[in-house]
Every structure is written in C-alpha cells, then in structure tokens.
Motif scaffolding. Sequence first.
Motif, PDB file in Angstrom:
ATOM      1  N   ASP A 123      -8.965 -13.781   2.492  1.00 59.43           N
ATOM      2  CA  ASP A 123      -7.724 -13.758   3.582  1.00 59.43           C
ATOM      3  C   ASP A 123      -7.702 -12.790   4.225  1.00 59.43           C
ATOM      4  O   ASP A 123      -7.592 -10.822   3.845  1.00 59.43           O
ATOM      5  N   PRO A 124      -8.854 -12.889   5.537  1.00 58.41           N
ATOM      6  CA  PRO A 124      -8.759 -11.447   6.326  1.00 58.41           C
ATOM      7  C   PRO A 124      -7.226 -11.400   7.211  1.00 58.41           C
ATOM      8  O   PRO A 124      -7.722  -9.983   7.760  1.00 58.41           O
ATOM      9  N   LYS A 125      -6.542 -12.086   7.090  1.00 61.26           N
ATOM     10  CA  LYS A 125      -5.043 -11.185   7.888  1.00 61.26           C
ATOM     11  C   LYS A 125      -4.670 -10.312   6.834  1.00 61.26           C
ATOM     12  O   LYS A 125      -4.146  -9.172   7.301  1.00 61.26           O
ATOM     13  N   LEU A 126      -4.912 -10.761   5.741  1.00 56.81           N
ATOM     14  CA  LEU A 126      -4.469  -9.436   4.593  1.00 56.81           C
ATOM     15  C   LEU A 126      -5.438  -8.428   4.838  1.00 56.81           C
ATOM     16  O   LEU A 126      -5.040  -7.555   4.275  1.00 56.81           O
ATOM     17  N   ARG A 127      -6.846  -8.254   5.065  1.00 58.82           N
ATOM     18  CA  ARG A 127      -7.303  -7.645   4.836  1.00 58.82           C
ATOM     19  C   ARG A 127      -7.448  -6.432   5.850  1.00 58.82           C
ATOM     20  O   ARG A 127      -7.589  -5.044   5.560  1.00 58.82           O
ATOM     21  N   ALA A 128      -7.062  -7.273   7.100  1.00 60.71           N
ATOM     22  CA  ALA A 128      -6.467  -6.352   8.377  1.00 60.71           C
ATOM     23  C   ALA A 128      -5.177  -6.025   7.880  1.00 60.71           C
ATOM     24  O   ALA A 128      -4.899  -4.274   8.472  1.00 60.71           O
ATOM     25  N   ALA A 129      -4.352  -6.127   7.419  1.00 59.03           N
ATOM     26  CA  ALA A 129      -3.032  -5.464   6.695  1.00 59.03           C
ATOM     27  C   ALA A 129      -3.011  -4.392   5.973  1.00 59.03           C
ATOM     28  O   ALA A 129      -2.940  -3.502   5.952  1.00 59.03           O
ATOM     29  N   VAL A 130      -4.364  -4.451   4.850  1.00 59.82           N
ATOM     30  CA  VAL A 130      -4.570  -3.325   4.482  1.00 59.82           C
ATOM     31  C   VAL A 130      -4.920  -1.981   5.732  1.00 59.82           C
ATOM     32  O   VAL A 130      -5.161  -1.476   4.827  1.00 59.82           O
ATOM     33  N   ALA A 131      -5.608  -2.561   6.170  1.00 59.69           N
ATOM     34  CA  ALA A 131      -6.291  -1.770   7.062  1.00 59.69           C
ATOM     35  C   ALA A 131      -5.151  -1.249   7.701  1.00 59.69           C
ATOM     36  O   ALA A 131      -5.861   0.139   8.308  1.00 59.69           O
ATOM     37  N   ASP A 132      -4.431  -1.329   7.876  1.00 59.81           N
ATOM     38  CA  ASP A 132      -3.033  -1.267   9.370  1.00 59.81           C
ATOM     39  C   ASP A 132      -2.354  -0.471   7.778  1.00 59.81           C
ATOM     40  O   ASP A 132      -2.012   0.807   8.971  1.00 59.81           O
ATOM     41  N   THR A 133      -1.833  -0.892   6.650  1.00 55.52           N
ATOM     42  CA  THR A 133      -1.186  -0.112   6.123  1.00 55.52           C
ATOM     43  C   THR A 133      -1.661   1.327   5.492  1.00 55.52           C
ATOM     44  O   THR A 133      -0.749   2.386   4.747  1.00 55.52           O
ATOM     45  N   TRP A 134      -2.746   1.730   4.691  1.00 61.17           N
ATOM     46  CA  TRP A 134      -3.824   2.254   3.382  1.00 61.17           C
ATOM     47  C   TRP A 134      -4.545   3.582   4.334  1.00 61.17           C
ATOM     48  O   TRP A 134      -5.499   3.218   4.442  1.00 61.17           O
ATOM     49  N   ALA A 135      -3.127   4.427   5.205  1.00 58.41           N
ATOM     50  CA  ALA A 135      -3.315   5.252   5.603  1.00 58.41           C
ATOM     51  C   ALA A 135      -4.837   6.523   5.157  1.00 58.41           C
ATOM     52  O   ALA A 135      -5.772   7.148   6.318  1.00 58.41           O
ATOM     53  N   ASP A 136      -5.017   6.623   3.874  1.00 58.51           N
ATOM     54  CA  ASP A 136      -5.103   7.671   3.417  1.00 58.51           C
ATOM     55  C   ASP A 136      -6.106   6.922   2.386  1.00 58.51           C
ATOM     56  O   ASP A 136      -6.472   7.541   1.136  1.00 58.51           O
ATOM     57  N   ARG A 137      -7.109   6.026   3.466  1.00 60.87           N
ATOM     58  CA  ARG A 137      -8.175   5.183   1.859  1.00 60.87           C
ATOM     59  C   ARG A 137      -8.786   5.883   2.062  1.00 60.87           C
ATOM     60  O   ARG A 137      -9.202   6.762   3.052  1.00 60.87           O
ATOM     61  N   PRO A 138      -9.922   6.519   1.041  1.00 63.43           N
ATOM     62  CA  PRO A 138     -11.199   6.754   1.443  1.00 63.43           C
ATOM     63  C   PRO A 138     -12.555   5.972   1.976  1.00 63.43           C
ATOM     64  O   PRO A 138     -12.202   5.158   2.114  1.00 63.43           O
ATOM     65  N   LEU A 139     -12.945   7.286   2.011  1.00 64.50           N
ATOM     66  CA  LEU A 139     -14.397   7.096   3.347  1.00 64.50           C
ATOM     67  C   LEU A 139     -15.047   5.452   2.815  1.00 64.50           C
ATOM     68  O   LEU A 139     -15.502   4.856   3.868  1.00 64.50           O
ATOM     69  N   ALA A 140     -15.449   5.525   1.680  1.00 65.42           N
ATOM     70  CA  ALA A 140     -16.505   4.210   1.219  1.00 65.42           C
ATOM     71  C   ALA A 140     -15.377   3.408   1.094  1.00 65.42           C
ATOM     72  O   ALA A 140     -15.535   1.882   1.654  1.00 65.42           O
TER      73      ALA A 140
END
Length: 453
Positions: A123-140
Amino acid sequence: MTNVRHPQLSGLGRNPATPDDLLVRLAAHAAGRHGISLRRGRLADAVVEALLEHGGSESAIHLNGERISIRMRNVIAEHPDPAIRHAYANFVRDLVDLNSSLGIESLEETFEESRSSLVDSPDPKLRAAVADTWADRPLAVQLRLLADPDPSVRAAATLRRHPGVPVEWRERCLTDPATRVNVARYVPLTVKQATDLISSGDLEACRAVAANPELPAGAVELLIEMDDPQVRVAVAYSRHIDADTRDRLFAPVAAEADAGSIAAYVALCWNFDEPGWLREVPITERLAYLDCPHPPFRRVLASCRDLPDAAWERLDNDPDLRVRRYAAARPDAPAAVLERLVRTGGAMFHIRPPIVEHPNFPRHRLRAFADDPDPHIRYIALEDPDLPTAVLERLAADSEAFIRRGAARHAHATPALLEQLLADADPEVVDEAAANPQLPLGSMRRILDESAL
C-alpha cells in the motif's frame, strides 16, 4: 475540549485526582467519557471496562498502548463486538487513507509489523505514512523510499531536511516532479541546478530555491526581478544581496501589504524563514545590522549570545516586539528588562519557554501584575504559585473569562473558590474548576449525584 452542556462532568473526567470509583460512574455519561479520554497515564481496568460498556467502539479508539494494561488489551482483542475489537486499528487505517498518521509506533501496533517491514508494504499510502513518521530512519531505508515507484512516497521521504538526500541522489530528486520542490528548499544547489529550477516555470520551485539557505550567488540575479512577494522576501534574506538591493526588494512587498494584499502580508509577516547565515559572520559584520531597517535581521542578531552590552541595550529597546523577545532569551538578561518586556508585550505563553520562566525574571513581582488595567497582563499574576488567596479571589471574579479560567486552574484555589467557579456562566471556567486537583472529594461526589450517575 470542554463539553459545553456538561462542563462539570468533562472537567471531572480529566481531573487527575478523581478516584477510580468515580471515573467508573462518569463513564456512564458521554461528557464524562470525553473527559476521561483526555487523561494522561494508565487507566485502571475497572475504568476501561466501564468505558467499553457505555462508550463502545467510540471509547475503544482511545484505549490502546500503554494507556491500558496487558489484560485489557487482551480483553479488547478478544471482544465479541468487532467494532470494539478493531476500533483503534480502523481509526489508524482511516488516518493513513487520509494521508495522515499518529506516529510510527501506531503504525506498527495497527499493522502488527515492524517499521522496517512496513517500508515494503504493497500500500503506497502506508509506505508514505512510514516515510512521514519514521524520522530517524537509517540511510538504507531512506534510499529505498527515495527510489519508491509511487510519487507520494518519494514526496514524503523528502519533505524534511532530515534524514536528508545523499549527494549522489540530489540531481535525480531535483528533476523528479514529486520531490524537486521539497529538495530545492534545503540541499546545496549548484548554479546550474538553481537555474534549471528557476527556468522551469514552476512558481513553487522558484520559491523553494529562493528560500534555500545554500542559494548560490550566481542564481540570485535570476530571482531578483520575479514579481512574487514570497520570492522577493526570500531573496532579500540572502547573504548575496547588498543593502540597497535588499531595500528595493522589500519596498514593493511592503507597499502591496499596506494596500491590502494578503499574499504580500503573508510573505512579510508569516514567513518563518530568516537570514540565519548572519549568525555565522564575524561579530563586527553582524553589529552593522543593528541599524538594519528590516526586523528579521535584527531578530537573528538578537538570537546571538556574544554581543557587547551596548548592542544589548539597543536590542532591548528595539521598536519590534519580537526583536526584544529574542534579546530577552539570553541567559544574562537583566530582571528589569524582563519585567518591562512582559508588562509591555505580555508573556506569550504559546511561545516556549515564556519569559516569566526565565531564571532572571523577578517572580516575586508577579502578584503585582494583578492590578494592571490590561487583562492580558493581569493574567500573568496567576503564574505566581503562592498567589495570596485574596488576589486569587479577585482574579476569579474578573470580567474576562480567560482570567477566571486561569484562576480555576490555580494550584492554590480553595474549595470555596472552586465551588464558586463551578457555577460560572462560562462553561470552560466550570470545566477547569472541575478539573482542578484541589477540588474536594465531597464536591466530586455531589456533581455525580446531581447528575444521577
């Protein structure tokens, strides 16, 4: 939020001193349930059971995570009513569908997957939500999001400066319609990159380039003549602009704002960008901006901490209130300056920390504010935790409801005063009085008895 029809119940529901047995009774009323939903900390199992009994799925939306015990989480997970079982999950899913989210933890709890796994959701909306809320995500993870086939995901991944865009990805992101405006706001730009964005005809891209703190000098000339208030103001903040050009850029925007242009007013007064580069230049160059006619430059100067006393005296008396506030935030601001600033400009409690919490603020003078003719200044007296009862009672009878609300919240409010405020004509005053931990248990029981709860 106050229940205007039953403010005593909504206030009592969020009162941290309300005992569990009374919360169980309150759960039978919608206003009480609303108040309970605003409480912090874990709810007792008996209270949760009462909320589920009377509030059903509407209450179940608020019952999740650390707010409830493991036992009650299991009770909800196994509840015979699917609306209750799935209330919180459905709420989070609806937010995701609306391109919003409560946070990365809520996504993990709802979809029962780790954040690393959610990045690969179909689900692209869920992936976008992850990108929006996971602020300290690693570079990979960031690289996977930048390469996502869905433009909304790529846009969400580049919305903020952090975790950023690697150098080798900048050109790709600056040419991608989904990401170019986001990225153009913060990555270092070459003259060619800036020129290509300005020449694209995309006004938002031009605004982003103009506001970029890394705007190259070679691109400035292309932006100077643009007839857009946001672009003009942003370019005027650039380090590459001389004083005369800066004045020429500001003048038409100010004239348009005076003539009633909302766009010009927003560009001048609601622009959160600032010439931050000024903090990095030598102090002798910075001090020249004491005479700058444009307040944003003086505000940045006032945010420095290494200025001489003569400069602080100028800034403490600056005609712009925000400049004076910036200056007052320095650690060694004199008590007299702080008190004068609050008396002339208010405490601005929505800006943290407020001036009255400055270590040098003369807090022993707070109660003297209670006699000020300006109600916003009188309100500041309520910051005195040891405010005499007589003064508090006078403020509780003030003609301004917001002052009475402040009195109802005060930690030294007496039972008699709270009883008086429970009958106030303003529902929010009543709500605050009912939510005050100093409210006697007898008064709490009386409120419930009178409501037949």
